[in-house]
Design a protein around this motif. Sequence first.
Motif, PDB file in Angstrom:
ATOM      1  N   VAL A   1       0.967  -1.224  -0.053  1.00 46.81           N
ATOM      2  CA  VAL A   1      -0.047   0.071  -0.027  1.00 46.81           C
ATOM      3  C   VAL A   1       0.826   1.136  -0.070  1.00 46.81           C
ATOM      4  CG1 VAL A   1      -1.873  -1.216   1.163  1.00 46.81           C
ATOM      5  CG2 VAL A   1      -0.263   0.051   2.516  1.00 46.81           C
ATOM      6  N   ASP A   2       0.172   2.294  -0.384  1.00 53.79           N
ATOM      7  CA  ASP A   2       1.073   3.536  -0.402  1.00 53.79           C
ATOM      8  C   ASP A   2       1.302   4.248   0.839  1.00 53.79           C
ATOM      9  OD1 ASP A   2      -1.265   4.931   0.004  1.00 53.79           O
ATOM     10  OD2 ASP A   2      -1.619   5.315  -2.052  1.00 53.79           O
ATOM     11  N   VAL A   3       1.922   5.277   1.063  1.00 58.58           N
ATOM     12  CA  VAL A   3       2.346   5.695   2.437  1.00 58.58           C
ATOM     13  C   VAL A   3       1.253   6.304   3.135  1.00 58.58           C
ATOM     14  CG1 VAL A   3       2.780   8.022   1.514  1.00 58.58           C
ATOM     15  CG2 VAL A   3       4.014   7.443   3.534  1.00 58.58           C
ATOM     16  N   THR A   4       0.067   6.774   2.428  1.00 64.71           N
ATOM     17  CA  THR A   4      -1.108   7.461   3.189  1.00 64.71           C
ATOM     18  C   THR A   4      -1.911   6.372   3.846  1.00 64.71           C
ATOM     19  OG1 THR A   4      -2.177   7.817   1.180  1.00 64.71           O
ATOM     20  CG2 THR A   4      -0.977   9.721   2.364  1.00 64.71           C
ATOM     21  N   ARG A   5      -2.039   5.372   2.930  1.00 64.14           N
ATOM     22  CA  ARG A   5      -2.800   4.072   3.401  1.00 64.14           C
ATOM     23  C   ARG A   5      -1.978   3.427   4.480  1.00 64.14           C
ATOM     24  NH1 ARG A   5      -7.060   1.872   5.135  1.00 64.14           N
ATOM     25  NH2 ARG A   5      -7.937  -0.023   4.500  1.00 64.14           N
ATOM     26  N   TYR A   6      -0.871   3.411   4.476  1.00 63.58           N
ATOM     27  CA  TYR A   6      -0.219   2.774   5.591  1.00 63.58           C
ATOM     28  C   TYR A   6      -0.400   3.512   6.731  1.00 63.58           C
ATOM     29  CZ  TYR A   6       4.013   1.798   8.136  1.00 63.58           C
ATOM     30  OH  TYR A   6       5.055   1.202   9.155  1.00 63.58           O
ATOM     31  N   PHE A   7      -0.480   4.653   6.797  1.00 63.75           N
ATOM     32  CA  PHE A   7      -0.599   5.590   8.238  1.00 63.75           C
ATOM     33  C   PHE A   7      -2.000   5.204   8.482  1.00 63.75           C
ATOM     34  CE2 PHE A   7       2.464   9.000   6.380  1.00 63.75           C
ATOM     35  CZ  PHE A   7       3.623   8.381   7.175  1.00 63.75           C
ATOM     36  N   GLU A   8      -2.871   5.186   7.549  1.00 66.61           N
ATOM     37  CA  GLU A   8      -4.298   4.952   7.968  1.00 66.61           C
ATOM     38  C   GLU A   8      -4.542   3.473   8.968  1.00 66.61           C
ATOM     39  OE1 GLU A   8      -6.327   7.426   4.330  1.00 66.61           O
ATOM     40  OE2 GLU A   8      -6.317   5.434   4.309  1.00 66.61           O
ATOM     41  N   MET A   9      -3.911   2.723   8.030  1.00 68.30           N
ATOM     42  CA  MET A   9      -4.024   1.213   8.669  1.00 68.30           C
ATOM     43  C   MET A   9      -3.105   1.183   9.902  1.00 68.30           C
ATOM     44  SD  MET A   9      -3.651  -1.280   5.157  1.00 68.30           S
ATOM     45  CE  MET A   9      -4.109  -2.645   5.977  1.00 68.30           C
ATOM     46  N   ASP A  10      -1.864   1.893  10.061  1.00 71.45           N
ATOM     47  CA  ASP A  10      -1.320   1.952  11.328  1.00 71.45           C
ATOM     48  C   ASP A  10      -2.316   2.578  12.513  1.00 71.45           C
ATOM     49  OD1 ASP A  10       0.845   1.550  13.027  1.00 71.45           O
ATOM     50  OD2 ASP A  10       2.040   3.100  12.340  1.00 71.45           O
ATOM     51  N   ASN A  11      -2.797   3.651  12.188  1.00 72.26           N
ATOM     52  CA  ASN A  11      -3.790   4.139  12.967  1.00 72.26           C
ATOM     53  C   ASN A  11      -4.810   3.435  13.481  1.00 72.26           C
ATOM     54  OD1 ASN A  11      -2.763   6.880  13.420  1.00 72.26           O
ATOM     55  ND2 ASN A  11      -3.869   7.702  11.885  1.00 72.26           N
ATOM     56  N   GLU A  12      -5.343   2.416  12.462  1.00 74.95           N
ATOM     57  CA  GLU A  12      -6.521   1.429  13.002  1.00 74.95           C
ATOM     58  C   GLU A  12      -5.931   0.494  13.929  1.00 74.95           C
ATOM     59  OE1 GLU A  12      -9.641  -1.402  10.555  1.00 74.95           O
ATOM     60  OE2 GLU A  12      -8.354  -0.331   9.440  1.00 74.95           O
ATOM     61  N   LYS A  13      -4.702   0.012  13.488  1.00 75.70           N
ATOM     62  CA  LYS A  13      -3.996  -1.028  14.529  1.00 75.70           C
ATOM     63  C   LYS A  13      -4.055  -0.402  15.881  1.00 75.70           C
ATOM     64  CE  LYS A  13       0.553  -1.628  14.074  1.00 75.70           C
ATOM     65  NZ  LYS A  13       1.138  -1.382  15.185  1.00 75.70           N
ATOM     66  N   ALA A  14      -3.424   0.708  16.007  1.00 73.25           N
ATOM     67  CA  ALA A  14      -3.415   1.236  17.092  1.00 73.25           C
ATOM     68  C   ALA A  14      -4.624   1.374  18.042  1.00 73.25           C
ATOM     69  CB  ALA A  14      -2.522   2.562  17.473  1.00 73.25           C
ATOM     70  N   TRP A  15      -5.663   1.822  17.216  1.00 72.84           N
ATOM     71  CA  TRP A  15      -7.322   2.111  17.775  1.00 72.84           C
ATOM     72  C   TRP A  15      -7.684   0.784  18.075  1.00 72.84           C
ATOM     73  CZ3 TRP A  15     -12.282   1.853  14.898  1.00 72.84           C
ATOM     74  CH2 TRP A  15     -13.185   2.484  15.783  1.00 72.84           C
ATOM     75  N   ASN A  16      -7.717  -0.265  17.281  1.00 74.31           N
ATOM     76  CA  ASN A  16      -7.969  -1.480  17.880  1.00 74.31           C
ATOM     77  C   ASN A  16      -7.187  -2.076  19.089  1.00 74.31           C
ATOM     78  OD1 ASN A  16      -9.448  -1.817  15.539  1.00 74.31           O
ATOM     79  ND2 ASN A  16      -8.211  -3.080  14.306  1.00 74.31           N
ATOM     80  N   ASP A  17      -5.967  -2.036  19.202  1.00 73.51           N
ATOM     81  CA  ASP A  17      -5.401  -2.296  20.519  1.00 73.51           C
ATOM     82  C   ASP A  17      -5.636  -1.492  21.630  1.00 73.51           C
ATOM     83  OD1 ASP A  17      -3.984  -4.500  19.000  1.00 73.51           O
ATOM     84  OD2 ASP A  17      -2.043  -3.280  18.597  1.00 73.51           O
ATOM     85  N   ASN A  18      -6.347  -0.276  21.412  1.00 72.36           N
ATOM     86  CA  ASN A  18      -6.876   0.434  22.478  1.00 72.36           C
ATOM     87  C   ASN A  18      -8.170   0.316  22.699  1.00 72.36           C
ATOM     88  OD1 ASN A  18      -4.223   1.997  22.475  1.00 72.36           O
ATOM     89  ND2 ASN A  18      -5.054   3.731  21.421  1.00 72.36           N
ATOM     90  N   GLY A  19      -8.811  -0.806  22.401  1.00 72.51           N
ATOM     91  CA  GLY A  19     -10.021  -1.153  22.372  1.00 72.51           C
ATOM     92  C   GLY A  19     -11.265  -0.459  21.573  1.00 72.51           C
TER      93      GLY A  19
END
Length: 1020
Positions: free
Chosen positions: A253-271
């Motif tokens: 994925v491109d760089v902005t999609r990478y950021f979006e998915m990284d945010n989603e990963k952290a949000w998931n881990d924050n419940g």
Amino acid sequence: MFLQTQVNALNIVPIIQTNNQEIQVSGVVFDNTGMPLPGASIIEKGTKNGTETDFDGNFKLTVSSSSAVLLVTYMGFLTQELNVNGKSNLEITMVEEATSLDEIVVIGYGTQSKKDITGSISVVKGDEITARNTTNVSNALQGAVAGVTVTRSSGAPGASNTINIRGISTLQGDSSPLILVDDVPVEDINDVNPDQIESISVLKDGASSAMYGSRAASGVIVITTKRGKEGKFKVSYSGEFILSTANETRKNVDVTRYFEMDNEKAWNDNGNTGVEDPTWASDYIANYNANHLENPDQYPDTDWQDLILKDYADGYRHNIAVSGGSENVKTSLTMSYEKQNALYDHSNWNRYTTRLNNDLKISDKIGVTADIAIKLTTNNNPIEDPTDAALSYAPNYSAVWEDGRIAGGKSGENAYAVLQYGGFQTSKSYLFYGKIGAYYKPTDYLKISVNLAPNFNFNKYKYFNKAIPYYDYDDPGETGIPAYISNHYANQNNLIENRTFDNTLTTQALINYDKSFGNHALSGVLGYEEFDANYETLSVRGNEFVSADYPYLSQAPIDGVFDNGSTISENAYISYFGRLAYNFSDTYYLQANVRRDGSSRFAKDYRWGTFPSISGGWVLSKEKFMEPLNKTVSFFKLRGSYGALGNDRLGNYLYQSVLQFSNALIANGADVDAVRSAAQTYLAVENVTWETTISKDVGLDLSLFNNSLSLTADYFIKDTEDMLLSLSIPTLTGFTDPVVNVGSMNTKGWELALSYNNSIGDFRYSVSANVFDSKSIVGDINGKRLISGNLISVQDQEYMSWFGYVSDGIYQTQEEVDNSAVTSAAVSPGDIKYKDISGPDGVPDGVINELDKDYLGGSLPHYQYGGTINLNYKKFDLGITVQGVGKQSFYLSQTYIRPFLYDWQAVSEIYADSYYSNYNTAAQNENAKYPRLSESSSSNNYRFSDFWLIDGSYTRIKNLTLGYTLHNKDIPKTPFTSLRIFLSGNDLFTFDNLPDGIDPEQQSGYLITKSFILGLKANF
């Protein structure tokens, strides 16, 4: 039944007539590849009037009339029948037989006609090998022979492959076949240039392999190289230009999609509470591409694949062959050079090969053979293969600053910097081997010979690691304190140098007998062989070089030079062997072999092993009850064999109490002293002895329609007994597990091969196909579980079975999680669900742990197949080769699929397209292929299970070649007897069910490649 031949009238001239209306006919005979055929027989039908073609395939014959019929024959080709029809000049192209029953096949220390063979032997002709247009012989064998598995994991220049014949025959020992070149053992099948090969015989069952008893448990591959033939010297040249490119590359994925998915990963881990952009602010993402254009150093968007990997790599091959001679002296000389560049900088592979084969006839009864082969190989590479990094590095880390200086990547992880500045490794190998022999033939049916075959292999290896400093983007003058790329720190200018010297010597004495008595034929071999091998490696390491500009050990500080693991070993064999073969009226066959081997790897009282075999054949097509089918059935033989084979390849000195020396540090008061220590680390087992494989085979050989259609089928069973295994002992003993005879394994399988040749006027075609399968089941191994990563070999299971958790889809709701056994409290909807199979008491216990692992099927390929189609029309030829696997479980490993591996690497498009997400609809999540993004649940989702095992079957177009051939008559004012140009491609197309970007043979490291070849072959 005779097949119509291709016959062209050339330059019709007045027919030369003599008395009684006799006429003279001339012409030239070619094989199916357009090469002239010397020694082809031309006979006027119904008479004894005939001749043979000369060295250039030319002939002249005076026949009785202009309507005479000619019969043209040559071993390995269909008999051609043609009418002269008043023509004076003929061009005849022979059609190859699907199977040539009179073809001479090289077997153990001798030869047999193909029709006389009672074991399971497959033959690949040298022309079939060179037609694949590959550098390595092992690549050319993939899909070419039923029962032969060629496994490759890399497309790197000069990369070798793993070869197995009829499955696996041992658990911890060596399952590779014995490789012989002109009956002399060699270490690597790729030591031989494909252009030097006359034929390859693959000996698959116990009867055909038993003559090589001690090392033949996994089969035997016998390579016969080209030899000179009587006649004027012939010169040939072939040259190829090669372009290689990756079969598949992973798209991320491109760089902005990478950021979006990284945010989603952290949000998931924050419940899934709090802000949904906890790592990268939404404004930062929205403006990132615009900011990148203004300041790429602070807003990097690095295409690591484009930066590190090339679109293609080039290479070339040149080969020159000279052969010919007189009745008394015959010579064959081949010389070749090839170079291949890699798909990244600073990597290339070069090979020079030369082979000179000489046959000297001193008298009618005495002769000498003298062969020598040389291979010089240079392999240049960077300090490490950057392929995996190029495919997996995230785009938001800089490889280089805008001004061209090296950047730090991700906290010093920068594969581009390592590739360009991290150092190098170079391997130079020098192989010299050959054979000198003499023979005496007191009669035409008895031959006594002795052979001496030395093999010398030298290798020089150098590995130089350089320090790589880097500075921040805002320090262009590099005035600050540098940081360093990982594993390339300031004190890591290090050098490793290895020198390897291996030499072997094979000595043979043979007596060959072959005589017929009316309907009885008897042949045999008696032999004695000695094999002696010595291996020595010197390895030295130099640390903390002051300068990286002079990579030689003399520049290392005195206290920075260390032994790096120098080794020495040796082993030897002594063997006595014999074969006796009898046949009655070419109908009933019986053959017996025995070999007695002594190995230095075993103690004196357990050193010798005896390996017998017996085989028989019945040619039904010779029986009277088959006469009504003679026009259809050309040849039909049933055969069976039983044989014992040995294996000792699990290390030297197994029975001896060997002291291992090492360096140690000992406290001496307040000081620490460096001392040399010695200890017995291996527990010796004096009665360890041969591992034995019993091979049983039944098969049939069938030829139909004047040998134009052939079929070969085999069913086999291999039982390995007294298997050499490391026996587990308590660690408190201080010993490494000793090797004992404790295991067994059973392999069953089948093979089927078909071929068909024919012609229709100027159109000639041939088709061949093979398919085979085998399964190896582990027997009693004393309760031992052999585990290698995610693979296990255990009693009553298939060898190297997958072993892991059984998945049950993806959790869709919290209620489903609450009502299930889980691996940890972190498991949430979107994670992989596992079945609770067992517990401490053997029943499900509500917890997912190691006790819930199960056998998930075999890892080895099944229903392997291959095939070829060859089409010829006048001067054009088209060849297609196919290879594939019908059933295989492919492990989609974390390297391929896991997003944010190591918490920072790239995310593949195939994952991003179908994963469970809170942003999806319920229907989308039900159909999601992959689990949610989560670091806290990664230990649950990416533990090995059948969730990550997918269909790995595939069909590959191994080779596609289009050629055009000109003969001397087409280019009469040139020195060429034939000239062929061709376009060829290897591994061009692959049909599979894997996600995009993954090749079914790819593991890790260098990519599997396809190649495009432009070639020229000229004969003078």
